[in-house]
Design an enzyme around this catalytic site. Structure first.
Site, short mmCIF file in Angstrom:
data_model
loop_
_atom_site.label_atom_id
_atom_site.label_comp_id
_atom_site.label_asym_id
_atom_site.label_seq_id
_atom_site.Cartn_x
_atom_site.Cartn_y
_atom_site.Cartn_z
N ASP A 29 0.84 -1.20 0.00
CA ASP A 29 0.00 0.00 0.00
C ASP A 29 0.88 1.26 0.00
OD1 ASP A 29 -2.12 -1.74 -0.04
OD2 ASP A 29 -2.95 -1.15 1.91
N HIS A 74 -4.01 -2.45 -2.07
CA HIS A 74 -4.36 -1.19 -2.74
C HIS A 74 -3.52 -0.92 -3.99
CE1 HIS A 74 -7.17 0.94 0.04
NE2 HIS A 74 -6.78 -0.05 0.82
N HIS A 91 2.11 -8.75 3.29
CA HIS A 91 1.03 -7.78 3.44
C HIS A 91 -0.24 -8.57 3.75
CE1 HIS A 91 -0.73 -3.74 2.59
NE2 HIS A 91 -1.79 -4.43 2.22
MN MN Z 1 -3.32 -0.29 3.85
#
Ligand code: MN
Length: 381
Positions: A49, A85, A162
């Site tokens: 992200d 993202h 992540h």
């Molecule tokens: Mn995030």
């Protein structure tokens, strides 16, 4: 080796569609660059992200490039993985590939099933896997095990992920602690915006958190733990971790007031925030009966406009409960009896309701199977 760990920078994020909020993130990213330069780490790991969207605004790309180029010029290498993202929905390239092409970052584990998701940096094994949705958990776990085997050939190893871990973030996870293999000295994690670290196997797991309050529910946690990045010293076998805080976080004021006190409270607030360097964001909940909403709006305009960046206003109207409903207590069991009639079916429904409201599907299946088995037995018997 000294490692700086940063995550969830969300460049390009634009809270409440405000220019100032987009700028806040750029400013905080630049503060990170300044602070990390002062710490002189050997490498930086960014655990996803980096951008708020896979097609970030040009300014977000420029800020990232500018910052990373300054680090690169000081000989600090940056290793990134992709967060949820950052990943384009359709088959297209994530923005990181541009930064890699420009020579300012390396991206590890973009396609971890087809390329080797690790690098060896100054003799340190640095592995990383892009964010993977829960449906790939099995593949992720076998990847982790094969990486752990490779890591054993090195004195020091870092793993970048992540993902959420169930034991720490039960509301959003793809992995459980038991799935994370030993063999790494530092497990650098992103995705969860909270800052948190703990020991695992012979190493440390660190969630570096986000660099700003991305959602308002992060504000309380920011007050407790701050936001920023971690420095992890891997020069001895046992890693040493400490946090570096960013100072430029904009204040959020979360306030719940009774309608009868709303003017007084807004006046008090106006007095208190006169000298703020960065205008705060007000989250105001007004509770009461027969609230005149436009009156509250006018008060805010008159007393706070120009003193806060914006306000988010919520009204909670306290309703009088009609006496007929208040006096007659509704029981779920009573309702089910009315609808279903049969006592045994009611009992089944209650059991299923209990299991399913916990999200426990396997118990619900078992309860149903047992019920049908008992039906079969009673029809035979
Ligand atoms: Mn995030």
């Amino acid at each position: 080796m000294l490692v700086a760990h940063v995550s969830d920078t969300h460049l390009g994020f634009r809270q409440y569609n405000l220019d100032e909020r987009e700028e806040d993130i750029y400013r905080l990213f630049n503060e990170f660059v300044e602070k990390v330069l002062a710490e002189k780490p050997d490498v930086i790991v960014h655990t996803g992200d980096l951008f708020d969207q896979p097609r970030p605004p040009i300014q977000a790309l420029r800020v990232a490039y500018h910052g990373f180029r300054r680090l690169r010029e000081k000989g600090i290498r940056v290793y990134c993985i992709l967060g949820d993202h950052d990943i384009p929905k359709r088959r297209s390239e994530p923005p990181h590939l541009l930064l890699r092409e420009l020579g300012v970052v390396d991206v590890v584990g973009v396609d971890p099933f087809r390329e080797e998701p690790f690098r060896v940096v100054n003799g340190v094994f640095v592995a990383g896997i892009r964010s993977l949705p829960k449906k790939y958990s099995h593949q992720l776990i076998s990847l982790l095990n094969s990486l752990a085997n490779k890591a054993r050939g090195y004195e020091r190893a870092i793993l970048m992920l992540h993902q959420g871990i169930r034991e720490h973030f039960p509301y959003s996870y793809e992995l459980e602690l038991q799935h994370i293999p030993s063999g790494f000295n530092y497990y650098a994690l992103g995705h969860i915006h909270m800052r948190k670290w703990f020991y695992l196997h012979d190493g440390i797991v660190g969630y570096a958190g986000s660099i700003d309050v991305i959602r308002i529910d992060e504000w309380e946690e920011y007050l407790r733990n701050g936001k920023g990045f971690y420095l992890v010293d891997l020069s001895s076998k046992e890693p040493v971790i400490h946090r570096v805080d960013l100072e430029g976080i904009r204040e959020h004021i979360v306030l719940e007031v009774d309608y009868s006190l709303v003017e007084q409270k807004i006046r008090e607030l106006a007095k208190n925030i006169m000298g703020s360097r960065l205008k705060p964001i007000l989250h105001l909940t007004v509770r009461g009966r027969r609230i005149d909403k436009s009156h509250v709006q006018r008060l805010l305009l008159r007393l706070l406009q120009g003193r806060v960046l914006t306000w988010r206003l919520r009204f909670e109207e306290e309703k009088k409960v009609p006496p007929s409903i208040r006096e007659e207590r509704i029981s779920i069991e009573g309702l089910l009896k009315q609808v279903l009639g049969d006592e045994e079916v009611v009992e089944l429904a209650l059991k299923l309701l209990e299991a399913l409201s916990r999200g426990d599907v396997s118990s619900a299946v078992r309860i149903t199977e047992e019920y049908y088995k008992s039906l079969e037995q009673s029809s035979r018997g």
